[in-house]
Design a protein around this motif. Structure first.
Motif, mmCIF file in Angstrom:
data_model
loop_
_atom_site.group_PDB
_atom_site.id
_atom_site.type_symbol
_atom_site.label_atom_id
_atom_site.label_comp_id
_atom_site.label_asym_id
_atom_site.label_seq_id
_atom_site.Cartn_x
_atom_site.Cartn_y
_atom_site.Cartn_z
ATOM 1 N N SER A 35 19.542 21.230 45.084
ATOM 2 C CA SER A 35 18.363 21.888 44.535
ATOM 3 C C SER A 35 18.751 22.678 43.294
ATOM 4 O O SER A 35 19.899 23.115 43.162
ATOM 5 C CB SER A 35 17.752 22.826 45.578
ATOM 6 O OG SER A 35 16.707 23.596 45.033
ATOM 7 N N CYS A 66 17.601 25.274 49.652
ATOM 8 C CA CYS A 66 18.340 25.668 48.448
ATOM 9 C C CYS A 66 19.662 26.318 48.837
ATOM 10 O O CYS A 66 19.893 26.633 50.004
ATOM 11 C CB CYS A 66 17.520 26.617 47.586
ATOM 12 S SG CYS A 66 17.255 28.247 48.302
ATOM 13 N N LYS A 259 13.319 19.758 44.207
ATOM 14 C CA LYS A 259 14.667 19.312 44.566
ATOM 15 C C LYS A 259 15.081 18.156 43.663
ATOM 16 O O LYS A 259 14.258 17.318 43.294
ATOM 17 C CB LYS A 259 14.727 18.875 46.022
ATOM 18 C CG LYS A 259 14.439 19.992 47.018
ATOM 19 C CD LYS A 259 14.421 19.456 48.424
ATOM 20 C CE LYS A 259 14.101 20.559 49.426
ATOM 21 N NZ LYS A 259 14.014 20.054 50.804
#
Length: 261
Positions: A35, A66, A259
């Motif tokens: 990410s 993340c 992402k």
């Protein structure tokens, strides 16, 4: 000298084993899928020796998708309190009197930890090893007060302050990034008067600059509930989980990065 209250040095250790790794002095939990956003966690006064912040980082990473990075003891100075001192000193719910002997215990603990308290320095810069499009920061208690100061810089894009340690109107006024506040019902370091003033400050910021913000109060909680909760108390457990969801929702709203493949 750094100011602390009785609840700054009490609490409960969460169950579970952290699944991240240490990269140098920092704890790191990689995103399930790569990410371009990341979140930094600033721990409470216990640093990384207590597993709670690492367990929360693991959950954040999975839910947010993340990278999560925790500041290390070397980044904030050696933590002045140890896991062995993480024990209930005062009550876990609001509006309950503190026994005299508990107050004596608190004073004794502060006295023995005074040299370490005086040595503490927070890192003014967080060196990132990867280039992210968006970076958020969340701080609990001791770390929450530092987030307030960091929110006046250009280091981060979004912040969450969880029942912060001692702070003041001047530092709050200087904040300039979207901020979500996790507030306990009873909090000596962030009392109702300052909490109301903080919301007034952000209301004005929103009117002038459209700065996003939110304040959420959790009834039946005291300072520290989002980091070191007594999960045997249903209202505290519910608040702890709600604060977690507040964090996820806020970063999804203010760090909208897709992402990468």
């Amino acid at each position: 000298m750094t100011s602390v209250c009785e609840r700054c040095i009490q609490g409960y250790i969460l169950d579970g084993q952290p699944s991240g790794v240490f990269e140098g002095p920092a704890y790191f939990k990689a995103a399930p899928v790569p990410s371009k956003r990341a979140v930094i966690v600033l721990t409470d006064i216990f640093g990384l020796k207590v597993p709670n912040s690492k367990l929360l980082a693991d959950r954040y990473s999975e839910k947010l998708g993340c990278d999560l990075r925790l500041t290390s003891p070397s980044a904030i100075g050696n933590p002045p309190f140890t896991p062995e001192q993480l024990a209930p000193v005062v009550h876990d719910v609001p509006n309950t009197s503190t026994p005299f002997l508990a107050k004596i215990k608190f004073v004794a603990t502060i006295f023995t930890s005074l040299p370490a308290l005086m040595r503490i320095r927070f890192a003014r810069r967080i060196k990132l090893e990867k280039k992210y499009d968006k970076i958020g920061v969340i701080g609990f208690c001791f770390g929450g007060a530092q987030v307030i100061r960091l929110a006046s810089t250009d280091l981060f894009d979004s912040a969450i302050v969880a029942h912060p340690g001692p702070t003041g109107k001047k530092d709050i006024q200087a904040m300039k990034i979207p901020t979500s506040w996790i507030c306990a019902e009873e909090d000596n370091t962030f009392p109702p008067s300052l909490r109301q003033e903080a919301e007034s400050i952000f209301r004005r910021k929103h009117e002038i600059d459209k700065l996003e913000y939110e304040f959420k109060d959790y009834k039946g909680t005291v300072h520290g509930f989002a980091a070191r909760p007594n999960l045997s108390i249903p209202v505290v457990k519910d608040a702890f989980e709600a604060a977690f969801e507040q964090t996820v929702s806020w970063f999804n709203k203010t760090l909208p990065v897709e992402k990468t493949a």
